[in-house]
Write an enzyme that holds these catalytic residues in place. Structure first.
Site, PDB file in Angstrom:
ATOM      1  N   HIS A 193       7.661  -6.107  12.652  1.00 14.69           N
ATOM      2  CA  HIS A 193       7.501  -5.474  11.334  1.00 14.69           C
ATOM      3  C   HIS A 193       6.076  -5.029  11.043  1.00 14.69           C
ATOM      4  CE1 HIS A 193       5.306  -8.799   9.637  1.00 14.69           C
ATOM      5  NE2 HIS A 193       5.495  -8.422   8.407  1.00 14.69           N
TER       6      HIS A 193
ATOM      7  N   HIS B 215      12.170  -5.723   5.468  1.00 18.68           N
ATOM      8  CA  HIS B 215      11.807  -6.738   6.469  1.00 18.68           C
ATOM      9  C   HIS B 215      11.764  -8.170   5.928  1.00 18.68           C
ATOM     10  CE1 HIS B 215       7.560  -4.792   5.916  1.00 18.68           C
ATOM     11  NE2 HIS B 215       7.681  -5.747   5.056  1.00 18.68           N
TER      12      HIS B 215
ATOM     13  N   PHE C 278       0.836  -1.206   0.000  1.00 16.23           N
ATOM     14  CA  PHE C 278       0.000   0.000   0.000  1.00 16.23           C
ATOM     15  C   PHE C 278       0.870   1.255   0.000  1.00 16.23           C
ATOM     16  CE2 PHE C 278       0.828  -1.014   4.468  1.00 16.23           C
ATOM     17  CZ  PHE C 278       1.320   0.193   4.923  1.00 16.23           C
TER      18      PHE C 278
ATOM     19  N   SER D 260       0.061   3.329  12.602  1.00 15.80           N
ATOM     20  CA  SER D 260       1.398   2.810  12.313  1.00 15.80           C
ATOM     21  C   SER D 260       2.347   3.468  13.309  1.00 15.80           C
ATOM     22  CB  SER D 260       1.824   3.154  10.891  1.00 15.80           C
ATOM     23  OG  SER D 260       1.023   2.468   9.963  1.00 15.80           O
TER      24      SER D 260
ATOM     25  N   PRO E 260       4.143  -0.636  10.032  1.00 12.70           N
ATOM     26  CA  PRO E 260       2.788  -0.337   9.568  1.00 12.70           C
ATOM     27  C   PRO E 260       1.758  -1.140  10.345  1.00 12.70           C
ATOM     28  CG  PRO E 260       4.061  -1.509   7.880  1.00 12.70           C
ATOM     29  CD  PRO E 260       4.930  -1.406   9.071  1.00 12.70           C
TER      30      PRO E 260
ATOM     31  N   GLY F 119       0.594  -8.158  12.268  1.00  9.39           N
ATOM     32  CA  GLY F 119       0.495  -9.617  12.250  1.00  9.39           C
ATOM     33  C   GLY F 119      -0.956 -10.051  12.118  1.00  9.39           C
TER      34      GLY F 119
ATOM     35  N   HIS G  87       4.727   0.698   1.259  1.00  6.60           N
ATOM     36  CA  HIS G  87       5.049  -0.684   1.621  1.00  6.60           C
ATOM     37  C   HIS G  87       5.019  -1.535   0.356  1.00  6.60           C
ATOM     38  CE1 HIS G  87       3.603  -4.708   3.535  1.00  6.60           C
ATOM     39  NE2 HIS G  87       4.908  -4.685   3.459  1.00  6.60           N
TER      40      HIS G  87
ATOM     41  N   GLU H 207       0.186   4.945   1.960  1.00  7.94           N
ATOM     42  CA  GLU H 207      -0.751   5.538   2.903  1.00  7.94           C
ATOM     43  C   GLU H 207      -0.328   6.970   3.196  1.00  7.94           C
ATOM     44  OE1 GLU H 207      -2.785   2.668   5.855  1.00  7.94           O
ATOM     45  OE2 GLU H 207      -1.327   3.741   7.079  1.00  7.94           O
TER      46      GLU H 207
END
Lengths: 484, 134
Positions: free
Chosen positions: A407, A332, A208, A388, A381, A410, A238, A210
């Site tokens: 990161h 990541h 995304f 975030s 994020p 989840g 991202h 944002e």
């Protein structure tokens, strides 16, 4: 086989250990950073069984680290970190992931939210129009083979040479946006064919762009040093190495199947396939992986350029200063050669981070000079529509987690259930009602990323900060989201 | 009864596939994979395209077969149907499918993984579970 909470020993307020006695094939323990609730979440899917499989790989040092945002993936869980000893340890492509150098770039601004508010909808539309995204999204660039090889070697530096960035962008990018000794010659023709048309594209899935507002500042000094001010806009990007990285990982997971047999490596799961780091196969993959990492750095650099153009297009002349400056760019999904203290000894290791962020503490080599006193920015994020976070690495990460932190939020809900329970159009309306403009190419894709499918990111942040493997700088609240 | 079913996976897509024969399993897996992506072909005549794979075992052949169609979808904006296996041994596969321009795809699959991949023989035939990185 399901793992029960009782199998874990609590070794710190937010640290749990599963010893090697749990499974006779485990060579190192598994350490999970979580509170009670997050550990119980992790036990609901196969995340920790996957971590146990990782702990059975040869050549690991210390323990397998599991972050509080862990969720079930394939092979290694998302939110996993392992370190293999060098030169005789292994490297595992699937434990770095298909989206090599999937990462996050954060751009800050001096644009107050109130000044931008009337234009946010137009900004979201401009970003969606200017930043190619979605299924089959192709970029404006069509690279020759020679140019693609240069991208593989130079990373974000290539974009800079073409006029798509600034020197400060590189300084504020992990590895300065260029991993040394990338080997485009180790990349298949098929990967290059995919890569040639996808540079400068966002893709789909959980990727995304944002627009956010800095909602709360926890460390004003650090926030100021990073160029973040309360009430001002920021942009988060991202994405990763697109089909180029996916194909490289696919190629090597395939070719390593034979290599693992040749080297007599026992695998609990074929996706964890690996080869000795210092073998022809290991060196070949590492060189190709670096090429994909550089492609991803370049990709985010191009998207940052397109975001700047979008801001200039919409806000130019309407606000005092519409510029976007780079806070930092992190990866990541990556394998890196680093030196860490293991059992009282400094050792060179290959750290595999899959859904985990490098989080070096203050004073460590590899940080830009202006961030040396702070530590590495850790960009986390949240799920779509939630906060975030901007954190900083600490000295503790270097002692406990191979210099790593979390990161994201989840996932806790499967994609199939999310699609069943959430209607994309309803979700879009809910987000719009909360003041979050949404531009999305796929409504089913939007539904899969519903905030209810994720853990509470604030809870994840509480765990990493209380455990000392990061510290808070600022919290960001979304005001517009662009997805493929 | 459908020869495949999406099963719960937290982060990715997972598909359980069963069939009376190995060749049918490969066909059903490809159909199921495209069903997951929400693929819809544009109307009009398609073109049958061939695929050949070599590998060390059936699981590798299955991953290679599926990956090949995904690659063509991404590169040529086509979706595939009417899958057919013409030859299948433990190390070689030859097959085909009809490709048409893609009218719609919800999402592309990044990769077909080997996660816990095993083709198992059952009383009714063969079955397997695939995990796709998305």
């Amino acid at each position: 086989m399901a793992i029960y909470k009782q199998a874990f020993r609590r070794i710190g307020e937010y640290v749990w250990e599963l010893g090697t006695k749990y499974n006779p094939n485990m060579r190192v323990p598994v350490r999970v950073y979580a509170d009670d609730a997050l550990l119980e979440d992790a036990l609901r899917d196969a995340s920790l069984e996957q971590a146990v499989n990782v702990a059975c790989l040869p050549g690991l040092v210390g323990y397998v680290v599991v972050m509080p945002d862990v969720h079930q993936g394939y092979g290694m869980p998302i939110g996993g970190v392992m370190a293999t000893q060098l030169p005789d340890g292994i490297i595992s492509p699937g434990s770095i992931g298909y989206d090599i150098n999937c990462g996050v770039r954060l751009l800050g601004s001096r644009i107050p939210l109130e000044a931008a508010e009337p234009y946010l909808s137009d900004l979201a539309t401009a970003l969606y129009r200017n930043c190619p995204s979605g299924v089959g999204g192709k970029g404006a660039l069509r690279l020759t083979s020679a140019e693609l090889d240069k991208v593989c070697r130079e990373g974000a530096r290539w974009a800079l040479r073409q006029g798509y960035g600034r020197k400060e962008d590189l300084e504020h990018t992990e590895e300065s946006g260029q991993m040394e000794e990338a080997q485009p010659g180790e990349v298949s023709a098929r990967a290059k064919e995919r890569g040639r048309q996808q540079l400068g594209t966002l893709g789909a899935g959980n990727h995304f762009i944002e627009i956010e507002v800095v909602d709360q500042v926890f460390d004003p000094g650090a926030a100021a040093a990073l160029g973040l001010s309360e009430g001002h806009l920021a942009v988060q990007i991202h994405c990763g190495s697109r089909g180029f990285g996916h194909q490289i990982c696919t190629d090597y997971v395939q070719s390593f199947q034979g290599a693992a047999k040749r080297y007599g490596i026992h695998l609990e799961d074929r996706e964890l396939v690996c080869a000795p780091f210092d073998s022809p196969e290991g060196r070949s993959y590492f060189g190709a992986m670096k090429a994909a990492a550089n492609f991803a750095f370049c990709n985010r650099q191009l998207l940052a350029h397109l975001a700047r153009e979008s801001f200039a297009e919409v806000l130019g002349g309407k606000v005092a200063d519409w510029d976007l400056h780079q806070v930092y760019d992190i990866t990541h999904n990556m394998g890196k050669v680093e030196t860490h203290e293991v059992e009282g000894e400094r050792r060179k290791v290959c750290v595999h981070r899959k859904g985990a962020t490098r989080a070096f503490g203050p004073g460590f080599a590899g940080l830009p000079p202006d961030y040396q006193p702070l530590g590495q920015p850790v960009l986390v994020p949240g799920s779509m529509g939630t906060a975030s976070w901007v954190l900083l690495g600490t000295a503790t990460t270097m002692l406990e987690t191979f210099g790593s932190s979390c990161h994201g939020a989840g996932r806790v809900m499967s994609r199939s259930r999310a699609k069943h329970e959430v209607r994309g159009e309803s979700l879009r309306k809910e987000l719009e009602a909360e003041g979050i403009r949404v531009r999305a190419g796929s409504l089913p894709g939007l539904a899969e990323e519903a905030p209810t499918a994720y853990k509470d990111v604030d809870r994840v942040i509480e765990v990493v900060t209380r455990a000392g493997i990061a510290r808070k700088v600022a919290r960001l609240r979304p005001v517009a989201v662009v997805k493929g | 009864m459908s020869p495949y079913r999406e099963i719960e996976h937290t982060a990715d897509w997972s598909l359980r596939v069963w069939a009376p024969t190995l060749a049918a399993l490969f066909v059903d897996a490809a159909q199921g994979m495209y069903a997951l992506t929400g693929a819809q072909a544009a109307p009009g005549a398609g073109e049958r395209q061939s695929v050949e794979c070599r590998a060390e075992d059936y699981e590798m052949l299955l991953v290679g077969w599926l990956q090949e169609w995904l690659y063509r979808t991404e590169m040529h904006d086509q979706v595939f149907e009417a899958f057919q296996i013409d030859r299948l041994t433990q190390t070689e596969l030859a097959g085909s499918a009809v490709g048409r321009p893609a009218a719609h795809l919800d999402k592309l699959i990044k990769a077909v993984t080997y996660h816990n991949l095993k083709i198992e023989t059952t009383a009714e035939g063969v079955e397997t579970t695939l995990v796709f990185d998305v």
